[in-house]
Design an enzyme around this catalytic site. Sequence first.
Site, PDB file in Angstrom:
ATOM      1  CG  ASP A  62      -1.839   1.182   1.282  1.00  0.00           C
ATOM      2  OD1 ASP A  62      -1.696   2.096   0.439  1.00  0.00           O
ATOM      3  OD2 ASP A  62      -2.707   1.204   2.173  1.00  0.00           O
ATOM      4  CB  VAL A  63       1.991   3.619  -2.680  1.00  0.00           C
ATOM      5  CG1 VAL A  63       2.490   2.567  -3.642  1.00  0.00           C
ATOM      6  CG2 VAL A  63       0.680   4.240  -3.133  1.00  0.00           C
ATOM      7  CB  SER A 141      -1.498  13.263 -14.902  1.00  0.00           C
ATOM      8  OG  SER A 141      -2.666  13.567 -15.641  1.00  0.00           O
ATOM      9  CE1 TYR A 154      -4.974  11.488 -10.863  1.00  0.00           C
ATOM     10  CE2 TYR A 154      -5.195  13.059 -12.663  1.00  0.00           C
ATOM     11  CZ  TYR A 154      -4.735  11.846 -12.180  1.00  0.00           C
ATOM     12  OH  TYR A 154      -4.045  10.999 -13.008  1.00  0.00           O
ATOM     13  CE  LYS A 158      -1.371  11.461 -11.053  1.00  0.00           C
ATOM     14  NZ  LYS A 158      -0.436  10.312 -11.054  1.00  0.00           N
TER      15      LYS A 158
HETATM   16  P1  NDP Z   1      -5.504   1.793 -12.895  1.00  0.00           P
HETATM   17  O1  NDP Z   1      -6.560   2.188 -11.930  1.00  0.00           O
HETATM   18  O2  NDP Z   1      -5.873   0.977 -14.083  1.00  0.00           O
HETATM   19  O3  NDP Z   1      -4.325   1.029 -12.120  1.00  0.00           O
HETATM   20  C1  NDP Z   1      -3.789   1.576 -10.959  1.00  0.00           C
HETATM   21  C2  NDP Z   1      -3.252   0.453 -10.104  1.00  0.00           C
HETATM   22  O4  NDP Z   1      -2.728   1.045  -8.903  1.00  0.00           O
HETATM   23  C3  NDP Z   1      -4.328  -0.533  -9.674  1.00  0.00           C
HETATM   24  O5  NDP Z   1      -3.869  -1.860  -9.828  1.00  0.00           O
HETATM   25  C4  NDP Z   1      -4.558  -0.188  -8.220  1.00  0.00           C
HETATM   26  O6  NDP Z   1      -4.903  -1.286  -7.401  1.00  0.00           O
HETATM   27  C5  NDP Z   1      -3.183   0.298  -7.808  1.00  0.00           C
HETATM   28  N1  NDP Z   1      -3.263   1.081  -6.593  1.00  0.00           N
HETATM   29  C6  NDP Z   1      -4.216   1.979  -6.217  1.00  0.00           C
HETATM   30  N2  NDP Z   1      -3.982   2.442  -4.998  1.00  0.00           N
HETATM   31  C7  NDP Z   1      -2.843   1.837  -4.564  1.00  0.00           C
HETATM   32  C8  NDP Z   1      -2.103   1.877  -3.359  1.00  0.00           C
HETATM   33  N3  NDP Z   1      -2.491   2.640  -2.338  1.00  0.00           N
HETATM   34  N4  NDP Z   1      -0.985   1.128  -3.258  1.00  0.00           N
HETATM   35  C9  NDP Z   1      -0.599   0.317  -4.268  1.00  0.00           C
HETATM   36  N5  NDP Z   1      -1.268   0.206  -5.427  1.00  0.00           N
HETATM   37  C10 NDP Z   1      -2.388   0.962  -5.573  1.00  0.00           C
HETATM   38  O7  NDP Z   1      -4.770   3.145 -13.318  1.00  0.00           O
HETATM   39  P2  NDP Z   1      -3.894   3.545 -14.609  1.00  0.00           P
HETATM   40  O8  NDP Z   1      -3.061   2.414 -15.029  1.00  0.00           O
HETATM   41  O9  NDP Z   1      -4.785   4.207 -15.564  1.00  0.00           O
HETATM   42  O10 NDP Z   1      -3.002   4.701 -13.947  1.00  0.00           O
HETATM   43  C11 NDP Z   1      -1.676   4.495 -13.525  1.00  0.00           C
HETATM   44  C12 NDP Z   1      -1.048   5.846 -13.232  1.00  0.00           C
HETATM   45  O11 NDP Z   1      -1.105   6.654 -14.392  1.00  0.00           O
HETATM   46  C13 NDP Z   1      -1.733   6.654 -12.122  1.00  0.00           C
HETATM   47  O12 NDP Z   1      -0.761   7.337 -11.365  1.00  0.00           O
HETATM   48  C14 NDP Z   1      -2.594   7.633 -12.894  1.00  0.00           C
HETATM   49  O13 NDP Z   1      -2.858   8.801 -12.159  1.00  0.00           O
HETATM   50  C15 NDP Z   1      -1.696   7.905 -14.086  1.00  0.00           C
HETATM   51  N6  NDP Z   1      -2.387   8.429 -15.256  1.00  0.00           N
HETATM   52  C16 NDP Z   1      -3.319   7.668 -15.917  1.00  0.00           C
HETATM   53  C17 NDP Z   1      -3.939   8.171 -17.055  1.00  0.00           C
HETATM   54  C18 NDP Z   1      -4.965   7.407 -17.814  1.00  0.00           C
HETATM   55  O14 NDP Z   1      -5.570   7.997 -18.730  1.00  0.00           O
HETATM   56  N7  NDP Z   1      -5.207   6.147 -17.534  1.00  0.00           N
HETATM   57  C19 NDP Z   1      -3.610   9.508 -17.545  1.00  0.00           C
HETATM   58  C20 NDP Z   1      -2.605  10.213 -16.788  1.00  0.00           C
HETATM   59  C21 NDP Z   1      -2.020   9.671 -15.681  1.00  0.00           C
HETATM   60  P3  NDP Z   1      -6.448  -1.555  -6.980  1.00  0.00           P
HETATM   61  O15 NDP Z   1      -7.089  -2.081  -8.203  1.00  0.00           O
HETATM   62  O16 NDP Z   1      -6.361  -2.564  -5.888  1.00  0.00           O
HETATM   63  O17 NDP Z   1      -6.996  -0.237  -6.537  1.00  0.00           O
END
Ligand code: NDP
Length: 256
Positions: A62-63, A141, A154, A158
């Site tokens: 958990d980050v 982002s 958000y 960011k």
């Molecule tokens: P997803 O929601 O698809 O994946 C995020 C992952 O992070 C999930 O597996 C989630 O786990 C995990 N996660 C959430 N909270 C925690 C935590 N506290 N500790 C450890 N793991 C955690 O997101 P994306 O792949 O779309 O996004 C990844 C990154 O890219 C993020 O930082 C997002 O802000 C950034 N981003 C994404 C964009 C997009 O369009 N998709 C655009 C710009 C930036 P769980 O399922 O258990 O919650």
Amino acid sequence: MNRLAGKVAMVTGAGRGIGAAIAAAFVREGAAVVLAELDIALAQETAQKIGSTDNVLAVQTDVTQSASVQNAVREAEAKFGPIDVLVNNAGINVFCDPLTMTDDDWRRCFAVDLDGVWNGCRAVLPGMVERGRGSIVNIASTHSFKIIPGCFPYPVAKHGVIGLTRALGIEYAGRQVRVNAIAPGYIETQLTHDWWNEQADPAKAKQATLDLQPMKRIGRPEEVAMTAVFLASDEAPFINASCITVDGGRSALYHD
Ligand code: NDP
């Protein structure tokens, strides 16, 4: 190929989406990779898909909890040795109206999107600084530079990720530890689908997103992963305290 041969990498939130694509690309490029993910079952499933127990390890993380991230680093180093590359990818969307947002929304956003990045940096930096090498890639982002109304707080978190990237990049440059960011635009992941599905008309919301894009499509997680491989590798030795935007040009567009 093998652009990360011999390197040990940790990717947070690597169970799915952009993090999973980065982990898969790192494995393809020869790295040993630790998937530091909240949902351990998901991380284990992804680990099996992208590699074997020889080169991939899933660790429940958990980050938002610095002790949890420190533990992931300990487990990673016990299995594969010192961490060369950290990708702080875990992130959540918290999109509110500023004046109706609750205190809990504010804290939840910052706990994952900014504290989470710092917790990762703090866990690996002592080792990287001591060894005199390392690359940290923070997933920021386009919200780090641009504002969409109703998406508060958000973008505030960011923006902070960019500040953290620049500050730490300068702080440890003399020890050859590089800290960079990637700013993705719209990327097709669960996060994006969830957002469309929350809108009154999801199909219309998706089409509106596509219409905004100069390339008339949104990005794929693999396209962010390619940039992460580059920044993590020895091909980017003089790129530090920087941010690479991966958005198909969307943030350069004024209007049609
Ligand atoms: P997803 O929601 O698809 O994946 C995020 C992952 O992070 C999930 O597996 C989630 O786990 C995990 N996660 C959430 N909270 C925690 C935590 N506290 N500790 C450890 N793991 C955690 O997101 P994306 O792949 O779309 O996004 C990844 C990154 O890219 C993020 O930082 C997002 O802000 C950034 N981003 C994404 C964009 C997009 O369009 N998709 C655009 C710009 C930036 P769980 O399922 O258990 O919650």
